[in-house]
Design an enzyme around this catalytic site. Structure first.
Site, mmCIF file in Angstrom:
data_model
loop_
_atom_site.group_PDB
_atom_site.id
_atom_site.type_symbol
_atom_site.label_atom_id
_atom_site.label_comp_id
_atom_site.label_asym_id
_atom_site.label_seq_id
_atom_site.Cartn_x
_atom_site.Cartn_y
_atom_site.Cartn_z
ATOM 1 C CG HIS A 111 2.227 0.088 4.488
ATOM 2 N ND1 HIS A 111 1.979 -0.853 5.450
ATOM 3 C CD2 HIS A 111 1.088 0.807 4.345
ATOM 4 C CE1 HIS A 111 0.736 -0.708 5.877
ATOM 5 N NE2 HIS A 111 0.171 0.295 5.225
ATOM 6 C CG ASP B 206 -2.004 -0.956 1.237
ATOM 7 O OD1 ASP B 206 -2.015 -1.821 0.339
ATOM 8 O OD2 ASP B 206 -2.866 -0.876 2.126
HETATM 9 ZN ZN ZN Z 1 -2.363 3.125 3.338
#
Ligand code: ZN
Length: 230
Positions: free
Chosen positions: A201, A55
């Protein structure tokens, strides 16, 4: 809880049955996909499947390092990108897509969607889809709401746009610090027979550790009889 797992489950099924060609068409193009990552995974899914998701990117430097690591391991992933970063770094979208990975929508600039009006939610998602398309990526079908925060209003807008929400089943907490060992351990200790979605992430302060953890996570996933599915 049941709402949450329903979302995860339905999104996963969609993710797994959506023809890969739709999201990753360039992979079978002229740049040579003779060692197709998908082919490498065949027959190794006896325990289940694990989707690796990243992400918040794309981010110069970090995204490229992740792509190199994934390529070395013949693994495909899904990148849930933020629209404002896509607009700033459109080349990275082409790079991700060309490598055969999937692009998902992580909103324009990462608000908690549950605090927004329908119109605002729609704008967050549609603007990001447009940026991805303008950058040369496919139209995304998957949305990951920031913080995993969703409600009926968010779900309704996503459905209207004929997209699907995807949360996760395993959170590596890779953005909050912790060692490479800790990230690897969190990922591998939480996968279960069946379908799994690991949250990581891209483009965060701890990305260096994530890049080191990913090959070990992939190795561990495969050793346990799972395959890596985008
Ligand atoms: Zn995020």
């Amino acid at each position: 809880m049941s709402d949450r797992s329903r979302i995860i489950t339905s999104a996963l099924i969609v993710g797994l049955v959506t023809p890969l060609g739709a999201a990753t068409a360039p992979a079978s193009g002229s740049d040579g996909s003779q060692s197709s990552p998908v082919a490498a995974e065949r027959g190794t899914c006896r325990t289940g499947k694990v989707a690796l998701t990243f992400d918040d990117g794309p981010q110069p430097g970090d995204t490229g390092k992740l792509l190199r690591v994934l390529r070395r391991k013949h693994a495909r992933a899904t990148f849930f990108v933020q629209g404002y970063r896509v607009r700033a770094h459109p080349k990275l979208i082409r790079k991700i897509t060309r490598a055969g990975h999937r692009i998902g929508n992580h909103t324009w600039n990462h608000p908690d969607l549950t605090g927004l009006s329908k119109r605002q939610i729609r704008s967050q998602i549609v603007r990001t889809n447009r940026a991805i398309r303008a950058a040369g990526g496919p139209r995304p079908t998957l949305v990951r709401p920031p913080y995993g925060a969703t409600n009926d209003r968010v779900a309704g807008v996503v459905k209207q746009l004929r997209m699907h929400e995807v949360l996760w089943t395993v959170d590596t907490h890779n953005w909050s610090g912790g060692s490479v060992d800790a990230i690897v351990h969190r990922a591998l200790s939480a996968i279960r027979p069946g379908d799994n979605i690991i949250l990581m992430h891209d483009g965060v302060a701890t990305s260096g550790r994530t890049v080191k953890a990913v090959p070990r996570i992939i190795r561990g996933i495969r050793k346990r009889g799972y395959c890596v599915a985008p």
